[in-house]
Design a protein around this motif. Structure first.
Motif, PDB file in Angstrom:
ATOM      1  N   GLY A   1      47.595  26.671  51.616  1.00  0.00           N
ATOM      2  CA  GLY A   1      48.411  27.556  52.437  1.00  0.00           C
ATOM      3  C   GLY A   1      47.612  28.578  53.216  1.00  0.00           C
ATOM      4  N   ALA A   2      48.331  29.473  53.899  1.00  0.00           N
ATOM      5  CA  ALA A   2      47.698  30.475  54.761  1.00  0.00           C
ATOM      6  C   ALA A   2      46.829  31.436  53.964  1.00  0.00           C
ATOM      7  N   ARG A   3      47.231  31.776  52.747  1.00  0.00           N
ATOM      8  CA  ARG A   3      46.449  32.715  51.933  1.00  0.00           C
ATOM      9  C   ARG A   3      45.057  32.155  51.661  1.00  0.00           C
ATOM     10  N   TYR A   4      44.995  30.865  51.357  1.00  0.00           N
ATOM     11  CA  TYR A   4      43.703  30.230  51.095  1.00  0.00           C
ATOM     12  C   TYR A   4      42.783  30.388  52.291  1.00  0.00           C
ATOM     13  N   TRP A   5      43.261  30.077  53.484  1.00  0.00           N
ATOM     14  CA  TRP A   5      42.415  30.122  54.673  1.00  0.00           C
ATOM     15  C   TRP A   5      42.103  31.551  55.097  1.00  0.00           C
ATOM     16  N   TRP A   6      43.033  32.469  54.877  1.00  0.00           N
ATOM     17  CA  TRP A   6      42.786  33.854  55.244  1.00  0.00           C
ATOM     18  C   TRP A   6      41.649  34.437  54.397  1.00  0.00           C
ATOM     19  N   HIS A   7      41.713  34.254  53.091  1.00  0.00           N
ATOM     20  CA  HIS A   7      40.659  34.772  52.211  1.00  0.00           C
ATOM     21  C   HIS A   7      39.316  34.099  52.508  1.00  0.00           C
ATOM     22  N   ALA A   8      39.349  32.803  52.777  1.00  0.00           N
ATOM     23  CA  ALA A   8      38.104  32.096  53.085  1.00  0.00           C
ATOM     24  C   ALA A   8      37.499  32.608  54.390  1.00  0.00           C
ATOM     25  N   ALA A   9      38.343  32.855  55.388  1.00  0.00           N
ATOM     26  CA  ALA A   9      37.853  33.318  56.689  1.00  0.00           C
ATOM     27  C   ALA A   9      37.304  34.745  56.598  1.00  0.00           C
ATOM     28  N   VAL A  10      38.023  35.635  55.913  1.00  0.00           N
ATOM     29  CA  VAL A  10      37.572  37.028  55.801  1.00  0.00           C
ATOM     30  C   VAL A  10      36.262  37.104  55.024  1.00  0.00           C
ATOM     31  N   SER A  11      36.144  36.354  53.938  1.00  0.00           N
ATOM     32  CA  SER A  11      34.904  36.381  53.162  1.00  0.00           C
ATOM     33  C   SER A  11      33.749  35.800  53.965  1.00  0.00           C
ATOM     34  N   THR A  12      34.023  34.807  54.807  1.00  0.00           N
ATOM     35  CA  THR A  12      32.979  34.253  55.672  1.00  0.00           C
ATOM     36  C   THR A  12      32.506  35.295  56.681  1.00  0.00           C
ATOM     37  N   ALA A  13      33.434  35.984  57.324  1.00  0.00           N
ATOM     38  CA  ALA A  13      33.070  37.028  58.276  1.00  0.00           C
ATOM     39  C   ALA A  13      32.264  38.125  57.584  1.00  0.00           C
ATOM     40  N   PHE A  14      32.643  38.464  56.362  1.00  0.00           N
ATOM     41  CA  PHE A  14      31.946  39.514  55.612  1.00  0.00           C
ATOM     42  C   PHE A  14      30.498  39.125  55.326  1.00  0.00           C
ATOM     43  N   VAL A  15      30.282  37.916  54.793  1.00  0.00           N
ATOM     44  CA  VAL A  15      28.925  37.545  54.369  1.00  0.00           C
ATOM     45  C   VAL A  15      27.995  37.373  55.571  1.00  0.00           C
ATOM     46  N   TRP A  16      28.511  36.816  56.682  1.00  0.00           N
ATOM     47  CA  TRP A  16      27.646  36.619  57.838  1.00  0.00           C
ATOM     48  C   TRP A  16      27.360  37.933  58.561  1.00  0.00           C
ATOM     49  N   THR A  17      28.331  38.828  58.600  1.00  0.00           N
ATOM     50  CA  THR A  17      28.080  40.137  59.198  1.00  0.00           C
ATOM     51  C   THR A  17      27.028  40.887  58.386  1.00  0.00           C
ATOM     52  N   ALA A  18      27.136  40.821  57.070  1.00  0.00           N
ATOM     53  CA  ALA A  18      26.126  41.454  56.215  1.00  0.00           C
ATOM     54  C   ALA A  18      24.768  40.813  56.419  1.00  0.00           C
ATOM     55  N   ARG A  19      24.741  39.500  56.559  1.00  0.00           N
ATOM     56  CA  ARG A  19      23.477  38.779  56.743  1.00  0.00           C
ATOM     57  C   ARG A  19      22.777  39.218  58.031  1.00  0.00           C
ATOM     58  N   TYR A  20      23.537  39.372  59.097  1.00  0.00           N
ATOM     59  CA  TYR A  20      22.950  39.773  60.376  1.00  0.00           C
ATOM     60  C   TYR A  20      22.617  41.260  60.423  1.00  0.00           C
ATOM     61  N   ALA A  21      23.194  42.058  59.527  1.00  0.00           N
ATOM     62  CA  ALA A  21      22.972  43.505  59.552  1.00  0.00           C
ATOM     63  C   ALA A  21      21.711  43.930  58.819  1.00  0.00           C
ATOM     64  N   ILE A  22      21.130  43.045  58.026  1.00  0.00           N
ATOM     65  CA  ILE A  22      19.999  43.419  57.176  1.00  0.00           C
ATOM     66  C   ILE A  22      18.835  43.969  57.989  1.00  0.00           C
ATOM     67  N   ILE A  23      18.470  43.294  59.080  1.00  0.00           N
ATOM     68  CA  ILE A  23      17.312  43.729  59.858  1.00  0.00           C
ATOM     69  C   ILE A  23      17.530  45.142  60.396  1.00  0.00           C
ATOM     70  N   GLY A  24      18.708  45.429  60.914  1.00  0.00           N
ATOM     71  CA  GLY A  24      18.994  46.754  61.427  1.00  0.00           C
ATOM     72  C   GLY A  24      18.867  47.826  60.354  1.00  0.00           C
ATOM     73  N   CYS A  25      19.331  47.519  59.138  1.00  0.00           N
ATOM     74  CA  CYS A  25      19.234  48.485  58.041  1.00  0.00           C
ATOM     75  C   CYS A  25      17.777  48.768  57.697  1.00  0.00           C
ATOM     76  N   LEU A  26      16.952  47.734  57.668  1.00  0.00           N
ATOM     77  CA  LEU A  26      15.539  47.915  57.325  1.00  0.00           C
ATOM     78  C   LEU A  26      14.805  48.721  58.400  1.00  0.00           C
ATOM     79  N   ILE A  27      15.067  48.401  59.660  1.00  0.00           N
ATOM     80  CA  ILE A  27      14.390  49.134  60.740  1.00  0.00           C
ATOM     81  C   ILE A  27      14.831  50.588  60.760  1.00  0.00           C
ATOM     82  N   ALA A  28      16.126  50.829  60.507  1.00  0.00           N
ATOM     83  CA  ALA A  28      16.654  52.199  60.529  1.00  0.00           C
ATOM     84  C   ALA A  28      16.018  53.075  59.459  1.00  0.00           C
ATOM     85  N   ALA A  29      15.462  52.465  58.396  1.00  0.00           N
ATOM     86  CA  ALA A  29      14.808  53.236  57.350  1.00  0.00           C
ATOM     87  C   ALA A  29      13.520  53.891  57.832  1.00  0.00           C
ATOM     88  N   PHE A  30      12.951  53.369  58.915  1.00  0.00           N
ATOM     89  CA  PHE A  30      11.669  53.879  59.389  1.00  0.00           C
ATOM     90  C   PHE A  30      11.725  54.393  60.830  1.00  0.00           C
TER      91      PHE A  30
END
Length: 362
Positions: free
Chosen positions: A240-269
């Motif tokens: 159902g829709a709940r299955y796909w909604w949770h899967a989509a939101v968690s996908t957006a979360f993990v990939w956004t975090a993955r792409y944000a790592i470099i910015g966080c490291l550079i911002a430290a210095f």
């Protein structure tokens, strides 16, 4: 993992584990460290590492938290997509072995090729495991398709490194980026149609397409992939829709975090504005194109060599850039080699050794 265990296992199991022998780690580690060492040798100037003494440790903490949140997001996602057939302990093992496989196998294969086997060893039948992996691949592709227009809007022409404008590198990168985007978009559309509309027609299309003389050698693989789509369709259409909604939101979360790592490291210095952080996030997406086409395990050597071109202008001196290359690869690559080396023997003992012994006593 001891070599003496391999002969006692079935051929498929032994072949799988053979790909993760400690000797396989030597080449990517040496290759990556050699490139970093060369970057330091070429760029080092006394005093260039002074910013290390004034690092903002809060950003380093944020980077570690983002990294941990990403991995927990992956654990949640695979458990949800697998319809809670995995415990949290099993899901954690699956993600750690998956990440480890991505580090030791060529980037083109990555951990996705090993994932159905990993799920099967956790007790999920191969057909269902393939369906679940196809869901992760579909959602990953959709995230990429939706994010690219946004990052182009944010970064514009700056999406590509200006430092290499006078070379053919940027022109090649633009072509690779455009081709990859078109390919991923078409593939995502094909998967959507195959899973939710008519999987058998897609299977027939793939077989006919790969019956062309130039593509005939891959026809059997095309049929197999088409059959996987049919299997996935049967498995997933009822969710159902709940299955796909949770899967989509968690996908957006993990990939956004993955792409944000470099910015966080550079911002430290290096102090930066929110706009610069978003700019680095956007450029990271083009950087990943390089890693996708890398032929070395985990992109070793290539990831380190390309990093200064993409992010050096945000960091300052070449020496600090070389340090950032090392720090970035430590937290996104070498860390997972280490974690995989810890998780893999325990996982092998649990799914290859203890389970058969228990079954034999039943």
């Amino acid at each position: 993992m001891p070599d003496k265990l391999l002969p006692t296992l079935p051929d498929d199991d032994a072949n799988f584990l053979q790909r993760f022998q400690p000797s396989r780690l030597v080449l990517p580690v040496l290759l990556g460290l050699a490139v970093v060492g060369f970057l330091f040798y070429r760029s080092y100037r006394p005093g260039d590492l002074a910013p290390l003494a004034h690092a903002d440790w809060r950003w380093l903490l944020v980077a570690l938290l983002v990294l941990a949140a990403r991995d927990l997001g992956y654990v949640y996602r695979i458990r949800h997509i697998a319809e809670a057939e995995l415990t949290y302990r099993q899901a954690l093992d699956v993600i750690m072995i998956w990440e480890f496989a991505s580090c030791v196998l060529p980037s083109g294969q990555g951990g996705t090729g090993a994932a159905p086997f990993i799920l099967e060893k956790e007790g999920i039948p191969l057909g269902r495991g393939l369906a679940y992996i196809m869901v992760t691949a579909l959602l990953d592709n959709i995230y990429y398709v939706l994010m690219v227009p946004l990052v182009v809007l944010v970064a514009g022409a700056g999406l590509y490194p200006h430092e290499a404008l006078q070379t053919g590198f940027v022109a090649t990168l633009r072509v690779a980026f455009g081709v990859s985007y078109v390919f991923v978009t078409l593939y995502a559309g094909l998967m959507l149609y195959a899973i939710f509309v008519n999987p058998r027609s897609v299977r027939r299309l793939l077989v006919r397409l790969f019956s062309v003389k130039l593509l005939r050698r891959w026809r059997r693989k095309a049929y197999k992939h088409g059959q996987e789509m049919v299997t996935a369709s049967v498995q997933l259409r009822g969710n159902g829709a709940r299955y796909w909604w949770h899967a989509a939101v968690s996908t957006a979360f993990v990939w956004t975090a993955r792409y944000a790592i470099i910015g966080c490291l550079i911002a430290a210095f290096v102090p930066m504005s929110a706009g610069t952080f978003l700019f680095i996030f956007a450029r990271n997406i083009t950087y990943k194109v390089i890693l996708l086409i890398a032929i070395t395990p985990g992109g070793a050597g290539i990831a380190e060599g390309a990093f200064p071109t993409f992010f050096g202008s945000f960091i300052g001196t070449a020496t600090m850039t070389s340090f950032m290359v090392l720090l970035y690869r430590v937290v996104t690559y070498y860390l997972y080699l280490l974690l995989g080396s810890i998780f893999l023997p325990r996982w092998v003992a649990r799914v290859f050794i203890k389970r058969p012994a228990k079954a034999a006593t039943v």
